[in-house]
Write a protein that holds these residues in place. Sequence first.
Motif, PDB file in Angstrom:
ATOM      1  N   LEU A 292       0.824  -1.213   0.000  1.00 27.57           N
ATOM      2  CA  LEU A 292       0.000   0.000   0.000  1.00 27.57           C
ATOM      3  C   LEU A 292       0.857   1.262   0.000  1.00 27.57           C
ATOM      4  CD1 LEU A 292      -2.717  -1.133   2.553  1.00 27.57           C
ATOM      5  CD2 LEU A 292      -2.928  -1.029   0.060  1.00 27.57           C
ATOM      6  N   ILE A 293       2.077   1.163   0.549  1.00 26.36           N
ATOM      7  CA  ILE A 293       2.970   2.329   0.573  1.00 26.36           C
ATOM      8  C   ILE A 293       3.345   2.721  -0.841  1.00 26.36           C
ATOM      9  CG2 ILE A 293       5.217   3.171   1.333  1.00 26.36           C
ATOM     10  CD1 ILE A 293       5.013   1.289   3.721  1.00 26.36           C
ATOM     11  N   ALA A 294       3.663   1.725  -1.673  1.00 28.90           N
ATOM     12  CA  ALA A 294       4.013   1.999  -3.068  1.00 28.90           C
ATOM     13  C   ALA A 294       2.774   2.382  -3.870  1.00 28.90           C
ATOM     14  CB  ALA A 294       4.695   0.784  -3.684  1.00 28.90           C
ATOM     15  N   LEU A 295       1.654   1.662  -3.651  1.00 23.88           N
ATOM     16  CA  LEU A 295       0.451   1.939  -4.429  1.00 23.88           C
ATOM     17  C   LEU A 295      -0.087   3.341  -4.167  1.00 23.88           C
ATOM     18  CD1 LEU A 295      -1.464  -1.461  -4.127  1.00 23.88           C
ATOM     19  CD2 LEU A 295      -0.093  -0.625  -6.040  1.00 23.88           C
ATOM     20  N   PRO A 322      -5.898   4.404   4.004  1.00 23.60           N
ATOM     21  CA  PRO A 322      -6.522   3.762   2.842  1.00 23.60           C
ATOM     22  C   PRO A 322      -5.949   4.288   1.528  1.00 23.60           C
ATOM     23  CG  PRO A 322      -8.176   4.420   4.449  1.00 23.60           C
ATOM     24  CD  PRO A 322      -6.878   5.031   4.890  1.00 23.60           C
ATOM     25  N   VAL A 323      -5.956   3.426   0.527  1.00 24.98           N
ATOM     26  CA  VAL A 323      -5.407   3.769  -0.788  1.00 24.98           C
ATOM     27  C   VAL A 323      -6.511   3.626  -1.826  1.00 24.98           C
ATOM     28  CG1 VAL A 323      -3.747   3.151  -2.569  1.00 24.98           C
ATOM     29  CG2 VAL A 323      -3.100   3.020  -0.159  1.00 24.98           C
ATOM     30  N   THR A 324      -6.691   4.655  -2.619  1.00 18.24           N
ATOM     31  CA  THR A 324      -7.651   4.620  -3.721  1.00 18.24           C
ATOM     32  C   THR A 324      -6.906   4.723  -5.041  1.00 18.24           C
ATOM     33  OG1 THR A 324      -9.384   5.646  -2.381  1.00 18.24           O
ATOM     34  CG2 THR A 324      -9.652   5.739  -4.774  1.00 18.24           C
ATOM     35  N   LEU A 349      -7.749  -1.115   0.401  1.00 21.50           N
ATOM     36  CA  LEU A 349      -7.608  -0.795  -1.019  1.00 21.50           C
ATOM     37  C   LEU A 349      -8.976  -0.539  -1.648  1.00 21.50           C
ATOM     38  CD1 LEU A 349      -5.646  -0.569  -3.430  1.00 21.50           C
ATOM     39  CD2 LEU A 349      -6.087  -2.982  -3.894  1.00 21.50           C
ATOM     40  N   TYR A 350      -9.051   0.538  -2.436  1.00 19.89           N
ATOM     41  CA  TYR A 350     -10.283   0.903  -3.137  1.00 19.89           C
ATOM     42  C   TYR A 350      -9.967   1.085  -4.623  1.00 19.89           C
ATOM     43  CZ  TYR A 350     -12.132   1.830   1.516  1.00 19.89           C
ATOM     44  OH  TYR A 350     -12.535   1.698   2.817  1.00 19.89           O
ATOM     45  N   ALA A 351     -10.823   0.498  -5.474  1.00 20.66           N
ATOM     46  CA  ALA A 351     -10.646   0.625  -6.928  1.00 20.66           C
ATOM     47  C   ALA A 351     -12.025   0.857  -7.539  1.00 20.66           C
ATOM     48  CB  ALA A 351      -9.998  -0.626  -7.500  1.00 20.66           C
ATOM     49  N   PRO A 352     -12.478   2.082  -7.586  1.00 19.59           N
ATOM     50  CA  PRO A 352     -13.860   2.364  -7.990  1.00 19.59           C
ATOM     51  C   PRO A 352     -14.174   2.064  -9.449  1.00 19.59           C
ATOM     52  CG  PRO A 352     -12.597   4.398  -7.727  1.00 19.59           C
ATOM     53  CD  PRO A 352     -11.736   3.298  -7.207  1.00 19.59           C
ATOM     54  N   ASN A 353     -13.153   1.848 -10.281  1.00 17.59           N
ATOM     55  CA  ASN A 353     -13.388   1.560 -11.698  1.00 17.59           C
ATOM     56  C   ASN A 353     -12.841   0.194 -12.110  1.00 17.59           C
ATOM     57  OD1 ASN A 353     -14.696   4.028 -12.863  1.00 17.59           O
ATOM     58  ND2 ASN A 353     -12.881   4.991 -11.977  1.00 17.59           N
ATOM     59  N   LEU A 354     -12.738  -0.710 -11.163  1.00 14.32           N
ATOM     60  CA  LEU A 354     -12.179  -2.032 -11.446  1.00 14.32           C
ATOM     61  C   LEU A 354     -13.072  -2.815 -12.406  1.00 14.32           C
ATOM     62  CD1 LEU A 354      -9.704  -3.728 -10.477  1.00 14.32           C
ATOM     63  CD2 LEU A 354     -11.293  -4.885  -8.931  1.00 14.32           C
TER      64      LEU A 354
END
Length: 522
Positions: A292-295, A322-324, A349-354
């Motif tokens: 998550l640090i890199a993302l 949190p990471v979006t 982790l959040y990916a609203p357009n996955l």
Amino acid sequence: MDPKIPASIVQLFQTNCVPSPVDTQLISQLLTEQNLGLSIVNEELARARAEVSRLENKHATIMGIVHQLEALRSPIRRMPMEIMVKLFDHCVAVDEIQKPDPLRAPMLLGQVCSAWRELVVALPCLWKSLKVEFPSETQSWENVMQSRLMSMHVWISRTKALPISLILEHPQGSPIPRAALMSLDEEILTLGCRIQELSLSFSPLALSSLLTFTQSPLPHLQHLELHNSNQFPSNDNPSPLFLHEAPSLRSLSIAWGSLDTTQFIVPWSQLTQLSLQYDASPYWNPVHTDYLIALRQCPNLTSCSLGIGATIIDIDPDMVVPVTLPKLELLRVRLFCHTPYVHHFFDELYAPNLRTFEIQNVSLALGSFTGQTESLPFILRSASTLENLSFDRIDISGDDVFSCLSQIPHLQRLRFLPGPLRLNHDLVDSLRLSGTSSICPQLTSLSLKCSSTIPIDKVMALVESRCHGSPKLEEFCLQIATLNGGYGRDTRGQKIEQLGECLNQFVERGLEVHLMEAKPSG
């Protein structure tokens, strides 16, 4: 029989009788006459054979001229140069990765004729990618390296000034001596300003000696791939990756035993594709820092592939942010071991357009992990956009799977291949379309794994309902596995044969069907 031969002699042909003195004298006279006739016939045959040979030679000469004349009328001679260039470029594109192999394009094209060879050599676009493989074992690394570098020089010289794609691989085997590595490192460094794609697959020690190119400007570098080629674990790891100047970098793939991305200096914000430890060997027991640090530094990612093993240090819950990833469309995850970090990662982790999510258990542990539901909340957060979903050796209960799938309205492709602990058939019933309520109504591709006890009528009901729905099911794959680790009578072959016969009616209507025996888990 020749009428000149007396009947009395002819009668002797079919017997073992001894000729009389009169017949013996007559036989000698007849032999003389026949031998004379034979010599005349032999002379005629010789003349005939000579005439046939003359005619064959004349035929071959005329055919050669005909072929040459036909070649003069061949459309390929009148083919515009622009079309020839496109044809040659297509031949190279088919192979994707070019090797210095005389049996493959572009080298094969240059063997047709001198004109083609001149054209092939004169087209830089045909030589812009090169894959060089180093042997796992050799008696003389100096000679091997000299030969490979010479091939690289000749090949790359034909690209003129075009950016190049370079793939260098050395499988696990005898280590490459440092002197030979230095020669290769110098070559990569020299080409650095022209490299567009670079893939290095070597042992960790060799990789450490081949990273000098990162210290120079890499203006054209778009894709960088650095992989440990050793299948088995090693305590050696390359030094952290420092890319001082790579303004065009968009894709990065890293896989070696211990990966501390916090020590990397790379243009994370530029990346659209990222792969970390996804291609790691299961034998490594790979470890890594918190992804998550890199993302968090990669807001432009559209594709991400991660191999989750053990973390180098424990995660402090108080430091979690949190990471979006707003542009992420594809996420692939491989689980090398089951730790609390898996839960932590998916929770934050959040990916609203996955659009596509794939998760696979590649652990070498006996059996597979139970209760692997950590990814489900993440999937549900992306349910409104998700179109492709794949579970491989992930043991989730039928109720949990059903609950998840019922909330993904636009799912088009589903791949559910559970481990041996969840070879149930609940999903076969649940996925059948009905008039009242149906989950995943948009499915066009479905892959499942069940035990050999699966009732044929259940599979038929599922496929029939989907083939009559809208949209229609286009692809159906079913793997048949054994229960109890394969003990007992294996009836998979019989079940596959029966299913094949029953599903043939749907194949005739356009459904693509794949039935197979599942490979053993673990």
